[in-house]
Design a protein around this motif. Structure first.
Motif, PDB file in Angstrom:
ATOM      1  N   PRO A   1     -26.181  -9.531  46.089  1.00  0.00           N
ATOM      2  CA  PRO A   1     -25.878 -10.959  45.977  1.00  0.00           C
ATOM      3  C   PRO A   1     -24.791 -11.377  46.958  1.00  0.00           C
ATOM      4  O   PRO A   1     -23.892 -10.598  47.270  1.00  0.00           O
ATOM      5  CB  PRO A   1     -25.424 -11.132  44.536  1.00  0.00           C
ATOM      6  N   GLU A   2     -24.895 -12.604  47.454  1.00  0.00           N
ATOM      7  CA  GLU A   2     -23.950 -13.109  48.444  1.00  0.00           C
ATOM      8  C   GLU A   2     -22.632 -13.535  47.824  1.00  0.00           C
ATOM      9  O   GLU A   2     -21.589 -13.398  48.421  1.00  0.00           O
ATOM     10  CB  GLU A   2     -24.577 -14.266  49.216  1.00  0.00           C
ATOM     11  N   GLY A   3     -22.674 -14.083  46.642  1.00  0.00           N
ATOM     12  CA  GLY A   3     -21.454 -14.573  46.010  1.00  0.00           C
ATOM     13  C   GLY A   3     -21.114 -13.780  44.775  1.00  0.00           C
ATOM     14  O   GLY A   3     -21.876 -13.740  43.827  1.00  0.00           O
ATOM     15  N   ILE A   4     -19.979 -13.114  44.785  1.00  0.00           N
ATOM     16  CA  ILE A   4     -19.516 -12.375  43.611  1.00  0.00           C
ATOM     17  C   ILE A   4     -18.081 -12.785  43.354  1.00  0.00           C
ATOM     18  O   ILE A   4     -17.258 -12.811  44.260  1.00  0.00           O
ATOM     19  CB  ILE A   4     -19.603 -10.855  43.821  1.00  0.00           C
ATOM     20  N   ASN A   5     -17.806 -13.136  42.112  1.00  0.00           N
ATOM     21  CA  ASN A   5     -16.465 -13.557  41.744  1.00  0.00           C
ATOM     22  C   ASN A   5     -16.035 -12.791  40.510  1.00  0.00           C
ATOM     23  O   ASN A   5     -16.823 -12.573  39.600  1.00  0.00           O
ATOM     24  CB  ASN A   5     -16.457 -15.063  41.468  1.00  0.00           C
ATOM     25  N   CYS A   6     -14.796 -12.385  40.490  1.00  0.00           N
ATOM     26  CA  CYS A   6     -14.243 -11.640  39.365  1.00  0.00           C
ATOM     27  C   CYS A   6     -12.927 -12.306  38.993  1.00  0.00           C
ATOM     28  O   CYS A   6     -12.002 -12.357  39.798  1.00  0.00           O
ATOM     29  CB  CYS A   6     -14.016 -10.186  39.778  1.00  0.00           C
ATOM     30  N   ILE A   7     -12.846 -12.835  37.787  1.00  0.00           N
ATOM     31  CA  ILE A   7     -11.659 -13.568  37.341  1.00  0.00           C
ATOM     32  C   ILE A   7     -11.048 -12.846  36.151  1.00  0.00           C
ATOM     33  O   ILE A   7     -11.735 -12.545  35.184  1.00  0.00           O
ATOM     34  CB  ILE A   7     -12.021 -15.008  36.938  1.00  0.00           C
ATOM     35  N   MET A   8      -9.745 -12.576  36.230  1.00  0.00           N
ATOM     36  CA  MET A   8      -9.073 -11.928  35.123  1.00  0.00           C
ATOM     37  C   MET A   8      -8.899 -12.929  33.985  1.00  0.00           C
ATOM     38  O   MET A   8      -8.403 -14.030  34.186  1.00  0.00           O
ATOM     39  CB  MET A   8      -7.709 -11.404  35.570  1.00  0.00           C
ATOM     40  N   ILE A   9      -9.349 -12.543  32.797  1.00  0.00           N
ATOM     41  CA  ILE A   9      -9.239 -13.447  31.655  1.00  0.00           C
ATOM     42  C   ILE A   9      -8.200 -12.981  30.639  1.00  0.00           C
ATOM     43  O   ILE A   9      -7.800 -13.708  29.770  1.00  0.00           O
ATOM     44  CB  ILE A   9     -10.592 -13.642  30.947  1.00  0.00           C
ATOM     45  N   ASN A  10      -7.769 -11.726  30.750  1.00  0.00           N
ATOM     46  CA  ASN A  10      -6.747 -11.199  29.849  1.00  0.00           C
ATOM     47  C   ASN A  10      -6.094 -10.036  30.565  1.00  0.00           C
ATOM     48  O   ASN A  10      -6.768  -9.200  31.122  1.00  0.00           O
ATOM     49  CB  ASN A  10      -7.367 -10.725  28.531  1.00  0.00           C
ATOM     50  N   ASN A  11      -4.804  -9.998  30.555  1.00  0.00           N
ATOM     51  CA  ASN A  11      -4.119  -8.919  31.246  1.00  0.00           C
ATOM     52  C   ASN A  11      -2.790  -8.692  30.556  1.00  0.00           C
ATOM     53  O   ASN A  11      -1.930  -9.545  30.576  1.00  0.00           O
ATOM     54  CB  ASN A  11      -3.915  -9.290  32.716  1.00  0.00           C
ATOM     55  N   GLY A  12      -2.648  -7.570  29.931  1.00  0.00           N
ATOM     56  CA  GLY A  12      -1.385  -7.324  29.241  1.00  0.00           C
ATOM     57  C   GLY A  12      -1.204  -5.863  28.905  1.00  0.00           C
ATOM     58  O   GLY A  12      -2.035  -5.035  29.234  1.00  0.00           O
ATOM     59  N   ASN A  13      -0.101  -5.577  28.250  1.00  0.00           N
ATOM     60  CA  ASN A  13       0.125  -4.202  27.819  1.00  0.00           C
ATOM     61  C   ASN A  13      -0.503  -4.022  26.443  1.00  0.00           C
ATOM     62  O   ASN A  13      -1.162  -4.906  25.926  1.00  0.00           O
ATOM     63  CB  ASN A  13       1.627  -3.881  27.836  1.00  0.00           C
ATOM     64  N   SER A  14      -0.281  -2.893  25.833  1.00  0.00           N
ATOM     65  CA  SER A  14      -0.948  -2.601  24.567  1.00  0.00           C
ATOM     66  C   SER A  14      -0.542  -3.567  23.459  1.00  0.00           C
ATOM     67  O   SER A  14      -1.253  -3.699  22.474  1.00  0.00           O
ATOM     68  CB  SER A  14      -0.670  -1.159  24.147  1.00  0.00           C
ATOM     69  N   SER A  15       0.561  -4.258  23.594  1.00  0.00           N
ATOM     70  CA  SER A  15       0.956  -5.235  22.578  1.00  0.00           C
ATOM     71  C   SER A  15       0.316  -6.599  22.841  1.00  0.00           C
ATOM     72  O   SER A  15       0.513  -7.531  22.080  1.00  0.00           O
ATOM     73  CB  SER A  15       2.480  -5.382  22.541  1.00  0.00           C
ATOM     74  N   GLY A  16      -0.452  -6.735  23.943  1.00  0.00           N
ATOM     75  CA  GLY A  16      -1.138  -7.978  24.244  1.00  0.00           C
ATOM     76  C   GLY A  16      -0.306  -8.949  25.066  1.00  0.00           C
ATOM     77  O   GLY A  16      -0.757 -10.019  25.395  1.00  0.00           O
ATOM     78  N   LYS A  17       0.910  -8.596  25.433  1.00  0.00           N
ATOM     79  CA  LYS A  17       1.751  -9.496  26.223  1.00  0.00           C
ATOM     80  C   LYS A  17       1.392  -9.353  27.698  1.00  0.00           C
ATOM     81  O   LYS A  17       1.340  -8.255  28.226  1.00  0.00           O
ATOM     82  CB  LYS A  17       3.228  -9.170  26.021  1.00  0.00           C
ATOM     83  N   GLY A  18       1.141 -10.463  28.363  1.00  0.00           N
ATOM     84  CA  GLY A  18       0.810 -10.430  29.782  1.00  0.00           C
ATOM     85  C   GLY A  18       2.033 -10.108  30.624  1.00  0.00           C
ATOM     86  O   GLY A  18       3.147 -10.446  30.278  1.00  0.00           O
ATOM     87  N   SER A  19       1.809  -9.411  31.724  1.00  0.00           N
ATOM     88  CA  SER A  19       2.919  -9.082  32.618  1.00  0.00           C
ATOM     89  C   SER A  19       2.543  -9.314  34.065  1.00  0.00           C
ATOM     90  O   SER A  19       3.081  -8.707  34.956  1.00  0.00           O
ATOM     91  CB  SER A  19       3.356  -7.630  32.400  1.00  0.00           C
ATOM     92  N   GLY A  20       1.556 -10.172  34.321  1.00  0.00           N
ATOM     93  CA  GLY A  20       1.150 -10.496  35.687  1.00  0.00           C
ATOM     94  C   GLY A  20       0.213  -9.450  36.245  1.00  0.00           C
ATOM     95  O   GLY A  20       0.242  -8.303  35.858  1.00  0.00           O
ATOM     96  N   GLY A  21      -0.661  -9.851  37.144  1.00  0.00           N
ATOM     97  CA  GLY A  21      -1.587  -8.924  37.769  1.00  0.00           C
ATOM     98  C   GLY A  21      -2.662  -9.694  38.490  1.00  0.00           C
ATOM     99  O   GLY A  21      -2.770 -10.899  38.364  1.00  0.00           O
ATOM    100  N   PHE A  22      -3.460  -8.977  39.264  1.00  0.00           N
ATOM    101  CA  PHE A  22      -4.560  -9.624  39.956  1.00  0.00           C
ATOM    102  C   PHE A  22      -5.632  -8.605  40.259  1.00  0.00           C
ATOM    103  O   PHE A  22      -5.380  -7.411  40.251  1.00  0.00           O
ATOM    104  CB  PHE A  22      -4.083 -10.304  41.246  1.00  0.00           C
ATOM    105  N   VAL A  23      -6.839  -9.087  40.497  1.00  0.00           N
ATOM    106  CA  VAL A  23      -7.925  -8.196  40.870  1.00  0.00           C
ATOM    107  C   VAL A  23      -7.700  -7.771  42.306  1.00  0.00           C
ATOM    108  O   VAL A  23      -7.512  -8.602  43.185  1.00  0.00           O
ATOM    109  CB  VAL A  23      -9.282  -8.904  40.719  1.00  0.00           C
ATOM    110  N   GLU A  24      -7.689  -6.484  42.523  1.00  0.00           N
ATOM    111  CA  GLU A  24      -7.433  -5.958  43.856  1.00  0.00           C
ATOM    112  C   GLU A  24      -8.676  -6.051  44.736  1.00  0.00           C
ATOM    113  O   GLU A  24      -8.645  -6.583  45.814  1.00  0.00           O
ATOM    114  CB  GLU A  24      -6.984  -4.505  43.733  1.00  0.00           C
ATOM    115  N   TYR A  25      -9.795  -5.536  44.267  1.00  0.00           N
ATOM    116  CA  TYR A  25     -11.006  -5.547  45.074  1.00  0.00           C
ATOM    117  C   TYR A  25     -12.222  -5.210  44.217  1.00  0.00           C
ATOM    118  O   TYR A  25     -12.103  -4.671  43.126  1.00  0.00           O
ATOM    119  CB  TYR A  25     -10.930  -4.560  46.238  1.00  0.00           C
TER     120      TYR A  25
END
Length: 168
Positions: free
Chosen positions: A108-132
């Motif tokens: 496929p020509e278009g592939i998109n990956c969006i982070m919808i949840n990112n956190g530690n084991s307690s569920g708190k987010g600490s920032g991040g991004f999809v690398e590749y």
């Protein structure tokens, strides 16, 4: 022999047992000038363009008349280690994203990956991004890795995936 090849009710509604043609140039039966009438369902499907849609354990898909297909999926990864050093960041090992819910005829020509949840084991987010995303082909989403500014022993990561390509 009598048959119900053509039926008309008292309100003027008509039903035909077979195909209906119009614009005969000879005035007799169907000929080169005849046009076959289409059903309302056929016209609606042609305008909307959707041929098929569905879902399975790998996600959802919609196929269109022009050959375009859109596949979507949500992937959840629990307790993922984000400890591999990468410059000033930390990244996960490569995470397999599995297969598309339906195969494309080519990558496929278009592939998109969006982070919808990112956190530690307690569920708190600490920032991040999809690398590749790597290794994508006509049957597989491929693999990805997530990078974060801080090391996390056990992150919960959710990804929403969309791929657009051709099914025919």
């Amino acid at each position: 022999n009598k048959s119900n090849a053509h039926t008309i009710d008292w309100s003027g509604n008509a039903w035909f047992a077979g195909d209906v043609y119009t614009c005969s140039t000879s005035g007799k039966n169907k000929d080169d000038g005849s046009k076959k009438l289409a059903t309302e369902e056929y016209v609606d499907d042609s305008i909307n363009g959707i041929v098929e849609s569905g879902s399975n354990e790998n996600g959802n898909w919609i196929k269109y008349n022009d050959g375009t297909m859109i596949c979507t999926s949500v992937k959840l990864f629990e307790n993922v280690s984000v400890t591999n050093s990468w410059g000033n960041l930390y990244e996960t090992p490569e995470l397999s994203l599995g297969n598309f819910p339906q195969s494309f005829i080519s990558t496929p020509e278009g592939i998109n990956c969006i982070m919808i949840n990112n956190g530690n084991s307690s569920g708190k987010g600490s920032g991040g991004f999809v690398e590749y995303i790597i290794g994508t082909n006509n049957t597989s989403w491929g693999k990805t890795a997530i990078a974060k500014p801080t090391s996390v022993a056990a992150a919960n990561i959710g990804l929403s995936l969309i791929a657009i390509g051709k099914w025919k």
